[in-house]
Motif scaffolding. Structure first.
Motif, PDB file in Angstrom:
ATOM      1  N   ALA A  89       1.051  -0.698   0.260  1.00  0.00           N
ATOM      2  CA  ALA A  89      -0.204   0.189   0.101  1.00  0.00           C
ATOM      3  C   ALA A  89       0.751   1.374  -0.562  1.00  0.00           C
ATOM      4  N   ALA A  90       1.877   0.701   1.111  1.00  0.00           N
ATOM      5  CA  ALA A  90       2.787   2.215   0.419  1.00  0.00           C
ATOM      6  C   ALA A  90       3.337   2.622  -0.571  1.00  0.00           C
ATOM      7  N   THR A  91       3.688   1.500  -1.242  1.00  0.00           N
ATOM      8  CA  THR A  91       4.647   2.145  -2.395  1.00  0.00           C
ATOM      9  C   THR A  91       3.514   2.119  -3.199  1.00  0.00           C
ATOM     10  N   GLY A  92       2.212   1.902  -3.500  1.00  0.00           N
ATOM     11  CA  GLY A  92       1.360   2.591  -4.605  1.00  0.00           C
ATOM     12  C   GLY A  92       0.800   0.764  -5.142  1.00  0.00           C
ATOM     13  N   VAL A  93       1.572  -0.467  -4.860  1.00  0.00           N
ATOM     14  CA  VAL A  93       0.745  -0.942  -5.464  1.00  0.00           C
ATOM     15  C   VAL A  93      -0.774  -1.583  -6.018  1.00  0.00           C
ATOM     16  N   VAL A  94      -1.153  -1.303  -7.102  1.00  0.00           N
ATOM     17  CA  VAL A  94      -2.951  -2.120  -6.808  1.00  0.00           C
ATOM     18  C   VAL A  94      -3.738  -2.935  -7.514  1.00  0.00           C
TER      19      VAL A  94
END
Length: 323
Positions: A229-234
């Motif tokens: 979530a912190a790295t923006g993985v969707v």
């Protein structure tokens, strides 16, 4: 991770002395290979993505995992006739995890935990058995849980991941079988299993160990989800779960330092397998590694406090001798 912990008082063989450094070199070689292929950018993005909310979440999850692991250790130590207080077990486990994270080989903290507990009770051999049993039981439950979860997600869609997990189990079984070819090893294993059978004799003990291990694995997987979530993985829950399981399993291998290398390699493979891209996996795994190191900072404080106490003991004794 399961490791044979040496008994106190025995001479350390030269080969055993170099084993942690050889394992560290193997993990660092994997890390260097990944860097050569992808460059430093995914790693730098992972480090930069770490935020205060992510650190807070990781610290809470680490506290839950540490408490559960300490409970598992206390249960098995008690079954082996060893006293182990709740506060003592949690502090020792934080210290153990921190040492495993910053020192080569990934088992130094467990060795120190076993020897310190054993010396306090003057029962190093039994304390060693308790730590080996506790760590081995945790790894067995982690692998079994991973296989069950991946199978539940869908064997057809994630057959490669299942193959890797089953292959890992097969390697463990094969190595055990090879070791059993030696009569000395066979006699030692039979003797130790006979002693440890008492620790797992009751259904309540087995259920407690399994429950604690499930909490530990769940906390680690959720920490990886926080890193994603912190790295923006969707990603879908299935994709995220598979990637997290692969990274957590790889982190437990006694290679490298703090899981660096195998973890990033496994995450790159898992993210690529589910269509998220290897680079995203490396970035998420890097953030996870940083979050874990920060979350285990209480272990560093406990180590520092222990060192200060050891420095002051001779001084205090000297003062008493001169009065």
């Amino acid at each position: 991770m399961s490791a044979a912990i040496p008994h106190s008082g025995r001479a350390v063989r030269p080969a055993a002395r170099w084993q942690p450094w050889a394992r560290a070199a193997a993990g660092l070689a994997i890390l260097a290979a990944i860097l050569a292929v992808t460059g430093a950018e995914p790693f730098l993005r992972g480090i930069a993505s770490v935020s205060a909310p992510a650190i807070a979440a990781a610290a809470l999850l680490a506290a839950a995992a540490t408490a559960a692991a300490a409970w598992r250790w206390r249960v098995l130590a008690g079954r082996l006739g060893l006293r182990l207080g709740w506060g003592q077990s949690v502090a020792a486990y934080y210290r153990s995890q921190f040492l495993n994270t910053v020192l080569p080989g990934g088992v130094v903290g467990d060795v120190e935990r076993a020897i310190t507990h054993g010396r306090r009770l003057d029962r190093v051999a039994q304390a060693t058995r308790a730590v080996v049993a506790e760590r081995t039981a945790g790894q067995v439950v982690q692998l079994a849980l991973a296989i069950v979860v991946v199978a539940a997600i869908g064997f057809a869609a994630y057959a490669p991941a299942m193959a890797v997990l089953l292959g890992s189990l097969g390697v463990v079984v094969a190595l055990a079988a090879i070791g059993m070819l030696s009569g000395r090893v066979r006699r030692a294993v039979v003797r130790e299993l006979g002693i440890l059978r008492e620790a797992f004799r009751t259904v309540g003990t087995v259920l407690a160990v399994v429950a604690a291990s499930v909490i530990v694995v769940t906390a680690h997987v959720l920490t990886f989800v926080v890193a994603c979530a912190a790295t923006g993985v969707v990603a879908s829950p299935e994709q995220m779960t598979l990637a997290a399981i692969a990274a957590v399993l790889a982190s437990s291998l006694p290679l490298g330092i703090g899981g660096w290398g195998p973890r990033e390699g496994a995450a790159a493979w898992a993210f690529s397998a589910v269509g998220l891209g290897a680079t995203a996996g490396i970035t998420a795994a890097t953030a996870y590694g940083v979050l874990v190191m920060i979350a285990l900072a209480p272990g560093a404080l406990i180590v520092a406090a222990s060192l200060l106490r050891r420095r002051h003991v001779p001084t205090d004794a000297g003062r008493r001798a001169t009065t």
